[in-house]
Motif scaffolding. Sequence first.
Motif, short mmCIF file in Angstrom:
data_model
loop_
_atom_site.label_atom_id
_atom_site.label_comp_id
_atom_site.label_asym_id
_atom_site.label_seq_id
_atom_site.Cartn_x
_atom_site.Cartn_y
_atom_site.Cartn_z
N GLU A 6 0.82 -1.20 0.00
CA GLU A 6 0.00 0.00 0.00
C GLU A 6 0.86 1.26 0.00
OE1 GLU A 6 -2.73 -0.46 3.28
OE2 GLU A 6 -3.80 -2.07 2.24
N LEU A 7 0.25 2.38 -0.31
CA LEU A 7 0.92 3.67 -0.33
C LEU A 7 1.58 3.93 1.02
CD1 LEU A 7 1.42 6.27 -1.98
CD2 LEU A 7 -0.68 7.18 -0.97
N ASN A 8 2.85 4.32 0.99
CA ASN A 8 3.63 4.65 2.18
C ASN A 8 3.82 3.47 3.13
OD1 ASN A 8 4.01 7.37 1.40
ND2 ASN A 8 1.97 7.86 2.13
N GLU A 9 3.79 2.25 2.60
CA GLU A 9 4.01 1.05 3.38
C GLU A 9 5.27 0.36 2.86
OE1 GLU A 9 1.22 -2.60 4.82
OE2 GLU A 9 1.21 -2.21 2.67
N SER A 10 6.10 -0.14 3.74
CA SER A 10 7.29 -0.85 3.28
C SER A 10 6.89 -2.24 2.81
CB SER A 10 8.31 -0.97 4.42
OG SER A 10 7.92 -1.97 5.34
N PRO A 11 7.65 -2.82 1.88
CA PRO A 11 7.35 -4.19 1.45
C PRO A 11 7.36 -5.19 2.61
CG PRO A 11 8.85 -3.16 -0.10
CD PRO A 11 8.72 -2.22 1.07
N ARG A 12 8.27 -5.03 3.55
CA ARG A 12 8.33 -5.93 4.72
C ARG A 12 7.04 -5.83 5.54
NH1 ARG A 12 12.02 -8.56 7.38
NH2 ARG A 12 13.70 -7.79 6.07
N ASP A 13 6.60 -4.61 5.81
CA ASP A 13 5.36 -4.42 6.58
C ASP A 13 4.16 -4.96 5.81
OD1 ASP A 13 6.79 -3.25 8.64
OD2 ASP A 13 6.20 -1.20 8.13
N ALA A 14 4.16 -4.81 4.49
CA ALA A 14 3.05 -5.31 3.67
C ALA A 14 2.94 -6.83 3.78
CB ALA A 14 3.23 -4.90 2.21
N ALA A 15 4.06 -7.53 3.78
CA ALA A 15 4.03 -8.99 3.89
C ALA A 15 3.39 -9.41 5.21
CB ALA A 15 5.44 -9.57 3.77
N ALA A 16 3.79 -8.78 6.31
CA ALA A 16 3.21 -9.11 7.62
C ALA A 16 1.72 -8.77 7.67
CB ALA A 16 3.97 -8.39 8.73
N ARG A 17 1.35 -7.62 7.12
CA ARG A 17 -0.06 -7.22 7.11
C ARG A 17 -0.90 -8.19 6.31
NH1 ARG A 17 -2.59 -5.21 3.22
NH2 ARG A 17 -0.75 -4.31 2.21
N GLU A 18 -0.42 -8.57 5.13
CA GLU A 18 -1.17 -9.49 4.28
C GLU A 18 -1.34 -10.86 4.95
OE1 GLU A 18 -2.78 -9.34 1.37
OE2 GLU A 18 -2.39 -7.23 0.94
N VAL A 19 -0.31 -11.34 5.63
CA VAL A 19 -0.41 -12.63 6.33
C VAL A 19 -1.46 -12.54 7.43
CG1 VAL A 19 0.84 -14.19 7.89
CG2 VAL A 19 1.89 -13.46 5.73
#
Length: 162
Positions: free
Chosen positions: A52-65
């Motif tokens: 998402e906008l202004n989200e790091s790829p690492r944080d996105a992986a954890a959020r999606e999981v």
Amino acid sequence: MSHASLSTTDYLKGIPRKRSASLAMFTDGVGRVLLVEPTYKDVWEVPGGAVELNESPRDAAAREVKEELGLVIQTGRLLAVDCPPVEGSTEGLIFVYNGGHLTKEQASGIALATQELRSWQWCTIEQARERMRPLVARRIEATLSAQATNALVELENGYPIR
């Protein structure tokens, strides 16, 4: 007009934008990878999704999981970056992180987001090839190799860059 006369805002508007997605690859300790079956397509995937906008790829992986599987994880190290081909879409980058080994107890805690996912399953690489698009199966195979050798792999279209 020279770049020197552009405002930062105008300059940034002219820079190409890339989509990006982040995935978390989980294994069961015996060589199988966790795959999910989306409700909105006929092929299986690794858990993850759009950054998402202004989200790091690492944080996105954890959020999606957390959203897809109901698991709260500490995202492991980056295993692979893939630049897949543009097929009727904007160009993008795929980041694959190590989700780690899930124990039977951890896997029993999976709570699927049923509006998005039909099911999940532990799969061998052969089963992944049967369920996934060839590009995605290649990406997973290369990522499993990177995980096993403690490496980071750069991919184009799922193929390792040598």
